[in-house]
Scaffold this active site. Structure first.
Site, PDB file in Angstrom:
ATOM      1  N   LYS A  51      11.885  34.631 -22.703  1.00  0.00           N
ATOM      2  CA  LYS A  51      12.030  35.844 -21.913  1.00  0.00           C
ATOM      3  C   LYS A  51      13.090  36.764 -22.529  1.00  0.00           C
ATOM      4  O   LYS A  51      12.900  37.985 -22.604  1.00  0.00           O
ATOM      5  CB  LYS A  51      12.395  35.487 -20.464  1.00  0.00           C
ATOM      6  CG  LYS A  51      11.225  34.907 -19.685  1.00  0.00           C
ATOM      7  CD  LYS A  51      11.620  34.181 -18.402  1.00  0.00           C
ATOM      8  CE  LYS A  51      10.372  33.522 -17.789  1.00  0.00           C
ATOM      9  NZ  LYS A  51      10.639  32.725 -16.592  1.00  0.00           N
ATOM     10  N   GLN A  95      14.985  30.988 -12.635  1.00  0.00           N
ATOM     11  CA  GLN A  95      14.025  30.077 -13.258  1.00  0.00           C
ATOM     12  C   GLN A  95      13.814  28.851 -12.368  1.00  0.00           C
ATOM     13  O   GLN A  95      14.773  28.236 -11.903  1.00  0.00           O
ATOM     14  CB  GLN A  95      14.534  29.674 -14.654  1.00  0.00           C
ATOM     15  CG  GLN A  95      13.563  28.850 -15.472  1.00  0.00           C
ATOM     16  CD  GLN A  95      12.269  29.588 -15.811  1.00  0.00           C
ATOM     17  OE1 GLN A  95      12.264  30.784 -16.030  1.00  0.00           O
ATOM     18  NE2 GLN A  95      11.164  28.870 -15.816  1.00  0.00           N
ATOM     19  N   ASP A 118       9.410  38.432 -10.385  1.00  0.00           N
ATOM     20  CA  ASP A 118       8.450  37.323 -10.395  1.00  0.00           C
ATOM     21  C   ASP A 118       7.317  37.534  -9.378  1.00  0.00           C
ATOM     22  O   ASP A 118       6.293  36.864  -9.452  1.00  0.00           O
ATOM     23  CB  ASP A 118       9.166  36.017 -10.004  1.00  0.00           C
ATOM     24  CG  ASP A 118       9.522  35.156 -11.206  1.00  0.00           C
ATOM     25  OD1 ASP A 118       8.782  35.196 -12.200  1.00  0.00           O
ATOM     26  OD2 ASP A 118      10.530  34.425 -11.122  1.00  0.00           O
TER      27      ASP A 118
END
Ligand code: GUN
Length: 283
Positions: A51, A95, A118
């Protein structure tokens, strides 16, 4: 035909980079994505590194905050509150998975819905299911882009999704439904799974088990999308949920692991970050 997710992700990132290049002049700054990594799970470390690399390619500012696995839920929530309040932060990504002593739902709900790159926040999930404008979760969004890039007709097709997670299985089933596919969500308790998957014109596999889908489970000419990222227990290399070697000649289109869905997930995260940034700049 192998659908090349790596190649498509490069073109998506290139287009984003061209847009982002003009942002400093228009808005006085570029999008800023903050990634929180708790602990040192090797899979998570590798995702977070990917990322950060993609953000650098696109021109997005990226900070990865690494915290020890022993961080308390309270401390993590305080960190999120701080980032929510920081006007210079456009996207917050925690995460997953988190250590067991931390309630993932609580953490996801604590992220400002406007910074939820997300698309995991309950309000974004509700908006998705109500067909309202929202941040789409990255992997499902990437899968639809992959299908469209290969000009695969979705409307009217039988789609089977193996896996019912909040991150992939359920939202991709919803997006396929919105594209007018007839969707079945199969999972570990599905009876006669091979019989179900053999009906699929489009088979999306997100179950997290190495080479779970074998040749007998795939209808000749089907499109097979492999979301799995596993370590091959024989070679130690990355492999998918689909036995690629056995299925590639049966499928009309198939993705590979690595180089399939994974790079698209990351490219879509970059797109979501740009979308959140622009929405905040417009406010
Ligand atoms: N863990 C596995 N996939 C994802 C993802 O898309 N986002 C986050 N935050 N964690 C993950």
């Amino acid at each position: 035909m192998v659908i090349n997710g790596k190649e498509l992700s490069v073109s998506l990132k290139t287009q984003l980079a061209e847009r982002v290049a003009g942002f400093a002049e228009t808005y006085g700054r570029v999008p800023n994505l903050v990634v929180i990594l708790v602990g040192e799970d090797p899979g998570s470390v590798s995702y977070v590194t990917g990322k950060a690399k993609a953000a650098a390619e696109v021109g997005i500012r990226n900070t990865t905050l690494r915290r020890d696995a022993s961080i308390s839920e309270e401390e993590l929530l305080a960190l999120i509150a701080e980032l929510n309040a920081d006007d210079d932060v456009d996207g917050i990504l925690v995460q997953l998975p988190l250590p067991r002593h931390i309630d993932e739902n609580k953490v996801i709900s604590a992220i400002s819905v406007d910074k939820d790159v997300d698309g995991f926040h309950p309000l974004n999930v509700a908006r998705l299911w109500l067909k309202q404008p929202c941040v789409l979760p990255c992997t499902p969004k990437g899968i639809i882009k992959l299908l469209k890039s290969a000009e695969i007709e979705i409307s009217g097709k039988e789609a089977v999704v193996i896996g019912r997670s909040n991150i992939v299985g359920l939202p991709v089933a919803k997006l396929l439904t919105d594209e007018n596919a007839t969707v079945t969500v199969a999972h570990s308790r599905t009876r006669n799974l091979a019989e179900v998957t053999r009906r699929a014109d489009i088979l999306v596999v997100a179950i997290g088990r190495e080479r779970f889908v074998t040749a007998d489970m795939v209808k000749p000419g089907a499109v097979v999308i492999d979301v799995g990222v596993n370590r091959d227990s024989r070679t130690g290399k990355l492999c998918g949920d689909v036995d690629f070697e056995a299925c590639q000649d049966i499928a009309s289109y198939i993705t590979k692991t690595p180089g399939g869905v994974g790079p698209m997930t990351i490219a879509c995260l970059m797109e979501n970050t740009v979308e959140c940034f622009l929405k905040r700049m417009d406010k």
